[in-house]
Write an enzyme that holds these catalytic residues in place. Structure first.
Site, short mmCIF file in Angstrom:
data_model
loop_
_atom_site.label_atom_id
_atom_site.label_comp_id
_atom_site.label_asym_id
_atom_site.label_seq_id
_atom_site.Cartn_x
_atom_site.Cartn_y
_atom_site.Cartn_z
N GLY A 62 1.01 -2.33 3.93
CA GLY A 62 1.53 -0.97 3.93
C GLY A 62 2.71 -0.83 4.87
O GLY A 62 3.88 -0.91 4.45
N SER A 63 2.41 -0.67 6.16
CA SER A 63 3.48 -0.47 7.14
C SER A 63 4.47 -1.62 7.13
O SER A 63 5.68 -1.40 7.28
CB SER A 63 2.89 -0.37 8.55
OG SER A 63 1.80 0.50 8.54
N SER A 87 0.85 -1.20 0.00
CA SER A 87 0.00 0.00 0.00
C SER A 87 0.87 1.23 0.00
O SER A 87 1.64 1.49 0.94
CB SER A 87 -0.91 0.02 1.23
OG SER A 87 -1.47 1.31 1.35
N MET A 145 -11.89 -5.74 4.85
CA MET A 145 -11.14 -4.78 5.67
C MET A 145 -10.86 -5.42 7.03
O MET A 145 -11.80 -5.81 7.73
CB MET A 145 -11.92 -3.49 5.87
CG MET A 145 -12.08 -2.63 4.61
SD MET A 145 -10.54 -2.23 3.73
CE MET A 145 -9.56 -1.48 5.02
N GLY A 184 -9.21 4.10 6.67
CA GLY A 184 -8.90 5.51 6.87
C GLY A 184 -7.43 5.76 7.18
O GLY A 184 -6.91 6.82 6.88
N PHE A 185 -6.79 4.78 7.79
CA PHE A 185 -5.40 5.00 8.23
C PHE A 185 -4.58 3.73 8.06
O PHE A 185 -5.10 2.62 8.21
CB PHE A 185 -5.37 5.41 9.70
CG PHE A 185 -6.20 6.64 9.98
CD1 PHE A 185 -5.67 7.92 9.79
CD2 PHE A 185 -7.53 6.51 10.37
CE1 PHE A 185 -6.45 9.04 10.01
CE2 PHE A 185 -8.32 7.64 10.59
CZ PHE A 185 -7.78 8.90 10.41
N GLY A 237 -3.32 -4.05 8.63
CA GLY A 237 -2.63 -4.78 9.71
C GLY A 237 -2.05 -6.12 9.30
O GLY A 237 -1.77 -6.96 10.15
N HIS A 277 -8.20 1.29 -4.42
CA HIS A 277 -9.19 1.08 -3.35
C HIS A 277 -9.86 2.42 -3.05
O HIS A 277 -9.23 3.30 -2.46
CB HIS A 277 -8.45 0.53 -2.12
CG HIS A 277 -9.31 0.33 -0.91
ND1 HIS A 277 -8.77 0.10 0.34
CD2 HIS A 277 -10.65 0.31 -0.75
CE1 HIS A 277 -9.75 -0.05 1.23
NE2 HIS A 277 -10.91 0.08 0.59
N MET A 294 -12.13 4.72 -1.08
CA MET A 294 -12.85 4.94 0.18
C MET A 294 -13.53 6.29 0.06
O MET A 294 -13.18 7.26 0.74
CB MET A 294 -11.87 4.88 1.36
CG MET A 294 -11.44 3.44 1.67
SD MET A 294 -9.90 3.39 2.61
CE MET A 294 -8.74 3.45 1.25
N ASP A 309 -7.05 -6.35 3.83
CA ASP A 309 -6.47 -5.01 3.87
C ASP A 309 -6.49 -4.44 5.29
O ASP A 309 -7.55 -4.16 5.84
CB ASP A 309 -7.27 -4.10 2.92
CG ASP A 309 -6.61 -2.74 2.72
OD1 ASP A 309 -5.50 -2.54 3.23
OD2 ASP A 309 -7.22 -1.90 2.04
N HIS A 337 -1.07 -1.15 -4.39
CA HIS A 337 -2.36 -0.85 -3.77
C HIS A 337 -2.43 0.64 -3.50
O HIS A 337 -1.59 1.19 -2.77
CB HIS A 337 -2.51 -1.66 -2.47
CG HIS A 337 -3.84 -1.51 -1.82
ND1 HIS A 337 -4.95 -2.25 -2.20
CD2 HIS A 337 -4.27 -0.73 -0.80
CE1 HIS A 337 -5.99 -1.92 -1.45
NE2 HIS A 337 -5.60 -0.99 -0.58
N MET A 340 -8.97 8.36 -0.48
CA MET A 340 -9.87 8.73 0.63
C MET A 340 -10.40 10.13 0.41
O MET A 340 -9.67 11.00 -0.05
CB MET A 340 -9.13 8.68 1.96
CG MET A 340 -8.46 7.35 2.24
SD MET A 340 -7.55 7.41 3.78
CE MET A 340 -6.75 5.80 3.74
N ASP A 349 -4.71 3.78 -2.12
CA ASP A 349 -5.84 4.09 -1.25
C ASP A 349 -6.32 5.52 -1.47
O ASP A 349 -5.62 6.47 -1.13
CB ASP A 349 -5.40 3.94 0.21
CG ASP A 349 -5.19 2.49 0.58
OD1 ASP A 349 -6.16 1.72 0.50
OD2 ASP A 349 -4.05 2.12 0.94
C1 DX5 Z 1 -6.64 1.57 5.24
C2 DX5 Z 1 -6.14 1.28 3.84
C3 DX5 Z 1 -5.06 0.30 3.82
C4 DX5 Z 1 -3.81 0.74 4.55
C5 DX5 Z 1 -3.15 -0.50 5.08
O1 DX5 Z 1 -7.75 2.39 5.16
O2 DX5 Z 1 -7.20 0.76 3.06
O3 DX5 Z 1 -4.75 -0.12 2.50
O4 DX5 Z 1 -2.91 1.45 3.74
O5 DX5 Z 1 -2.07 -0.11 5.85
P1 DX5 Z 1 -1.34 -1.14 6.82
O6 DX5 Z 1 -0.88 -2.28 5.99
O7 DX5 Z 1 -0.24 -0.29 7.39
O8 DX5 Z 1 -2.35 -1.56 7.87
ZN ZN Z 2 -6.63 -0.16 1.09
#
Ligand code: DX5
Ligand code: ZN
Length: 217
Positions: free
Chosen positions: A197-198, A8, A137, A142-143, A177, A66, A68, A175, A33, A37, A35
């Site tokens: 992502g992280s 991500s 999800m 959102g984050f 964590g 994705h 949102m 998607d 990926h 928003m 995101d």
């Molecule tokens: C959250 C996003 C995710 C996010 C995942 O709203 O849809 O794609 O970037 O980030 P991590 O992998 O750090 O949880």
């Molecule tokens: Zn996402």
């Protein structure tokens, strides 16, 4: 079949986007990926069309977008023109999901639908033949960097059974964590696309983290 890994870009360094995109290009990861928003559907704003246009110029792998955002129908064609391969909308943001998924396919993209953690898989019962990817999800959207919701394992199994029963081989994407501690159990539960992502960009060695989550080492 081997699963896909989709870093991500929300967790990338926006001041070094080209560098981070090159890293993904050169890695064992499969998709980007992205995101999007709007500050309405989710309590955060990420990036929009001009940034995606710039990313698309460097990305050499499919773009998994994705959305949102509320009322995504307004922008389906825009994302097709930007080069999205997969376009995912939220079931909670669509009044006419059946029509929206059909429109995404008509535009030549894979039709994805995302479920918030509170939305049961049964919400998709009547659109399974319109879906190429289900995004479960595993955090509230959102984050980045949030804690994985454990209930997602059971939800993944239930979703895979539902798809099998309907004769669908749609992707199940997880998607939020996802990382080295849970990717394997998610694949065993029936997921075949993992967003990271992280766990990709905050790793000391992103290439190595990607290889681990791909099951290569
Ligand atoms: C959250 C996003 C995710 C996010 C995942 O709203 O849809 O794609 O970037 O980030 P991590 O992998 O750090 O949880
Ligand atoms: Zn996402």
């Amino acid at each position: 079949m081997a699963h896909f890994l989709a870093p991500s870009m929300l967790a990338s360094d926006f001041a070094n986007l080209e560098r981070d995109i090159r890293m993904v290009n050169a890695s064992e990861a499969d998709w980007f990926h992205l995101d999007v928003m709007d500050g309405v559907f989710v309590p955060n704003i990420s990036f929009g069309m001009p940034v995606i246009e710039a990313m698309a110029r460097h990305a050499q792998k499919p773009l998994d977008v994705h959305l949102m955002i509320v009322d995504p129908d307004r922008y389906l064609k825009t994302f097709a023109d930007l080069g999205a391969s997969v376009l995912t909308v939220h079931v909670e943001a669509c009044h006419h999901l059946h029509r929206t998924l059909g429109a995404i396919r008509e535009l030549g993209m894979k039709a994805g639908v995302a479920l918030n953690p509170h939305t049961p898989v049964s919400a998709l019962e009547d659109v399974l033949d319109q879906v190429d990817l289900v995004c479960l999800m595993s955090v509230n959207p959102g984050f980045g960097g949030q804690k994985f919701i454990e209930r997602t394992f059971d939800k993944t199994k239930a979703m895979r059974s539902m798809l099998n029963a309907a004769g669908s081989d749609a992707h199940i994407e997880i998607d939020g964590g996802v990382g080295e501690g849970n990717w394997k159990r998610l694949v065993e539960a029936g997921a075949d696309v993992l967003v990271a992502g992280s766990s990709t960009f905050r790793a000391s060695d992103p290439h190595q983290a990607i290889r681990v989550m791909k099951g290569i080492e």
